[in-house]
Write a protein that holds these residues in place. Structure first.
Motif, PDB file in Angstrom:
ATOM      1  N   LEU A   8      16.506  43.722  55.997  1.00 23.92           N
ATOM      2  CA  LEU A   8      15.552  42.677  56.350  1.00 23.92           C
ATOM      3  C   LEU A   8      14.270  42.835  55.537  1.00 23.92           C
ATOM      4  CD1 LEU A   8      16.031  42.864  60.231  1.00 23.92           C
ATOM      5  CD2 LEU A   8      17.026  41.162  58.665  1.00 23.92           C
ATOM      6  N   THR A   9      13.450  41.802  55.551  1.00 21.83           N
ATOM      7  CA  THR A   9      12.201  41.822  54.794  1.00 21.83           C
ATOM      8  C   THR A   9      11.019  41.984  55.740  1.00 21.83           C
ATOM      9  OG1 THR A   9      13.153  40.350  53.124  1.00 21.83           O
ATOM     10  CG2 THR A   9      10.744  40.568  53.162  1.00 21.83           C
ATOM     11  N   PRO A  10      10.329  43.133  55.679  1.00 13.54           N
ATOM     12  CA  PRO A  10       9.155  43.327  56.548  1.00 13.54           C
ATOM     13  C   PRO A  10       8.046  42.364  56.169  1.00 13.54           C
ATOM     14  CG  PRO A  10       9.312  45.085  54.920  1.00 13.54           C
ATOM     15  CD  PRO A  10      10.578  44.291  54.814  1.00 13.54           C
ATOM     16  N   GLY A  11       7.379  41.827  57.169  1.00 11.32           N
ATOM     17  CA  GLY A  11       6.311  40.859  56.926  1.00 11.32           C
ATOM     18  C   GLY A  11       6.814  39.425  56.925  1.00 11.32           C
ATOM     19  N   GLU A  12       8.124  39.252  56.750  1.00  7.07           N
ATOM     20  CA  GLU A  12       8.720  37.911  56.767  1.00  7.07           C
ATOM     21  C   GLU A  12       9.724  37.784  57.903  1.00  7.07           C
ATOM     22  OE1 GLU A  12      10.216  36.741  52.959  1.00  7.07           O
ATOM     23  OE2 GLU A  12       8.433  37.414  51.887  1.00  7.07           O
ATOM     24  N   ASP A  13      10.835  38.535  57.803  1.00  7.91           N
ATOM     25  CA  ASP A  13      11.830  38.486  58.877  1.00  7.91           C
ATOM     26  C   ASP A  13      11.255  39.072  60.173  1.00  7.91           C
ATOM     27  OD1 ASP A  13      13.845  37.434  57.205  1.00  7.91           O
ATOM     28  OD2 ASP A  13      14.294  39.434  56.446  1.00  7.91           O
ATOM     29  N   ILE A  14      10.470  40.093  60.029  1.00 11.32           N
ATOM     30  CA  ILE A  14       9.789  40.703  61.175  1.00 11.32           C
ATOM     31  C   ILE A  14       8.326  40.896  60.799  1.00 11.32           C
ATOM     32  CG2 ILE A  14       9.651  42.690  62.729  1.00 11.32           C
ATOM     33  CD1 ILE A  14      12.606  43.211  62.213  1.00 11.32           C
ATOM     34  N   LYS A  15       7.441  40.266  61.539  1.00  8.18           N
ATOM     35  CA  LYS A  15       6.010  40.434  61.286  1.00  8.18           C
ATOM     36  C   LYS A  15       5.546  41.766  61.876  1.00  8.18           C
ATOM     37  CE  LYS A  15       5.080  35.460  61.230  1.00  8.18           C
ATOM     38  NZ  LYS A  15       4.945  35.379  59.767  1.00  8.18           N
ATOM     39  N   ILE A  16       4.563  42.382  61.223  1.00  3.50           N
ATOM     40  CA  ILE A  16       4.098  43.702  61.639  1.00  3.50           C
ATOM     41  C   ILE A  16       2.578  43.704  61.809  1.00  3.50           C
ATOM     42  CG2 ILE A  16       3.972  46.153  61.055  1.00  3.50           C
ATOM     43  CD1 ILE A  16       6.507  45.813  59.408  1.00  3.50           C
ATOM     44  N   ILE A  17       2.135  44.187  62.950  1.00  8.04           N
ATOM     45  CA  ILE A  17       0.712  44.376  63.242  1.00  8.04           C
ATOM     46  C   ILE A  17       0.489  45.872  63.442  1.00  8.04           C
ATOM     47  CG2 ILE A  17      -1.214  43.775  64.760  1.00  8.04           C
ATOM     48  CD1 ILE A  17       0.615  41.500  65.862  1.00  8.04           C
ATOM     49  N   THR A  18      -0.528  46.439  62.803  1.00  4.84           N
ATOM     50  CA  THR A  18      -0.809  47.858  62.981  1.00  4.84           C
ATOM     51  C   THR A  18      -2.309  48.083  63.229  1.00  4.84           C
ATOM     52  OG1 THR A  18      -1.212  48.366  60.639  1.00  4.84           O
ATOM     53  CG2 THR A  18       1.077  48.453  61.398  1.00  4.84           C
ATOM     54  N   VAL A  19      -2.632  49.324  63.574  1.00  6.25           N
ATOM     55  CA  VAL A  19      -4.021  49.727  63.796  1.00  6.25           C
ATOM     56  C   VAL A  19      -4.323  50.952  62.937  1.00  6.25           C
ATOM     57  CG1 VAL A  19      -5.744  50.459  65.487  1.00  6.25           C
ATOM     58  CG2 VAL A  19      -3.878  48.936  66.200  1.00  6.25           C
ATOM     59  N   ASP A  20      -5.459  50.966  62.282  1.00 14.19           N
ATOM     60  CA  ASP A  20      -6.033  52.083  61.533  1.00 14.19           C
ATOM     61  C   ASP A  20      -6.732  51.592  60.272  1.00 14.19           C
ATOM     62  OD1 ASP A  20      -5.605  54.184  63.205  1.00 14.19           O
ATOM     63  OD2 ASP A  20      -3.968  55.089  62.064  1.00 14.19           O
ATOM     64  N   ALA A  21      -5.959  51.034  59.333  1.00 12.26           N
ATOM     65  CA  ALA A  21      -6.475  50.574  58.032  1.00 12.26           C
ATOM     66  C   ALA A  21      -6.700  51.732  57.076  1.00 12.26           C
ATOM     67  CB  ALA A  21      -7.739  49.736  58.180  1.00 12.26           C
TER      68      ALA A  21
END
Length: 327
Positions: free
Chosen positions: A249-262
């Motif tokens: 699968l394609t991360p950011g497209e097929d599955i959206k991803i939200i994270t914390v830190d930067a």
């Protein structure tokens, strides 16, 4: 905001003062101490993530710049190691103890020992759940609940024009840790009023990249139609990217991803479109910690809660700031 007044030095003795309903402690010989005469014991969580590595580096740098002696210990993510380190600092008679708690609970006994010894304690990055706030002077760190809310707000806005169900996997931080508890709470509070959002699985990846990958691999098998992954830190999100890609699968497209830190690796993935949104949690707390230590030893007022300033990042914003990113 409650404020604490630290102990006042007189004839080499330490007096404990009360202000309002709060108590403050001061250690060492008081306000006449020069920076080079101050000794601070710092008990770090470990080195579980890029964020923690940046935090440790900045704390060590700040104390070196200030000419203050820093005794440092790495708890390797074990509470018993931190308690042992704190007791060692007490026996050594340091002026101030600072630490980032592995978990929220179970600190009252050792913090009472520090208080009885007249050594003030500063919490950094993470809080404790003690009902006795006199056991520590101040807490320096992020508002983790607010970070969770920021993540939830982006999600709500992203799917504002859709009525389709949105299935979410949550990658939790270390069980019992303040950021894991609070980031989950803030996120849940924002999305609870819209029935299309559903957290179909929530499991700890222990804030590590390997943990994030392992958990995502397992959860994708039982939830192949998941739409979003909400990760409590960048490292677990980066591990999730590996698992998603290995699943074809394609991360950011097929599955959206939200994270914390930067942290830089997370921001790079965001700039590349593999992560969709990052909530900043600033690890560069060294200078603020040094300032608090100086004030505590000098008997000056310090706020009970010192919140760090933070922002959020989209893909375009990440591209803009990456060249000058410090961590």
């Amino acid at each position: 905001m409650k404020k604490f007044v630290t102990g006042l030095a007189a004839a080499g003795a330490v007096l404990l003062a009360l202000t309002g309903c709060s108590a403050a402690a001061s250690g060492g010989s008081g306000g006449d101490k020069a920076p080079e005469d101050i000794i601070v014991g710092f008990a770090q969580v470990g080195a579980e993530s890029g964020w923690r590595t940046a935090n440790t580096k900045d704390v060590k740098r700040a104390f070196e710049d200030a000419g203050i002696e820093l005794k440092f210990s790495d708890a390797q993510q074990k509470q018993e190691n931190q308690i042992k380190a704190i007791r060692s600092y007490i026996s050594q008679g340091v002026d101030v103890i600072a630490f980032s708690p592995v978990v929220e609970s179970g600190w009252d006994a050792v913090l009472q020992e520090a208080k009885d010894a007249g050594i003030p304690v500063i919490l950094t990055d993470r809080a404790v759940d003690s009902e006795d706030e006199s056991l520590y002077v101040t807490f320096l760190g992020s508002d983790f609940v607010e970070e969770g809310k920021k993540a939830g707000n982006w999600l709500v806005e992203e799917y504002a024009d859709s009525d389709d169900p949105v299935k979410i996997i949550q990658l939790e931080g270390t069980t019992g840790a303040a950021p894991a508890i609070d980031r989950a709470e803030g996120f849940a509070e924002v999305i609870k009023d819209d029935s299309k959002f559903e957290i179909v699985a929530s499991q700890t990846g222990d804030f590590t990249r390997a943990g994030g990958k392992q958990v995502t691999e397992a959860l994708l098998k039982s939830n192949p139609d998941v739409d979003v992954i909400y990760s409590h830190n960048d490292d677990m999100g980066l591990g999730a990217i590996e698992a998603i890609e290995e699943a074809g699968l394609t991360p950011g497209e097929d599955i959206k991803i939200i994270t914390v830190d930067a942290v830089k690796d997370g921001m790079t993935a965001l700039a590349e479109g593999k992560i969709n949104f990052i909530v900043e949690c600033n690890p560069l707390l060294g200078d603020q910690l040094v300032d608090l230590v100086k004030k505590v030893v000098a008997g000056e007022e310090v706020e009970k809660r010192v919140v760090t300033e933070e922002t959020t990042f989209t893909q375009e914003e990440a591209k803009e700031v990456l060249p000058d990113r410090q961590y």
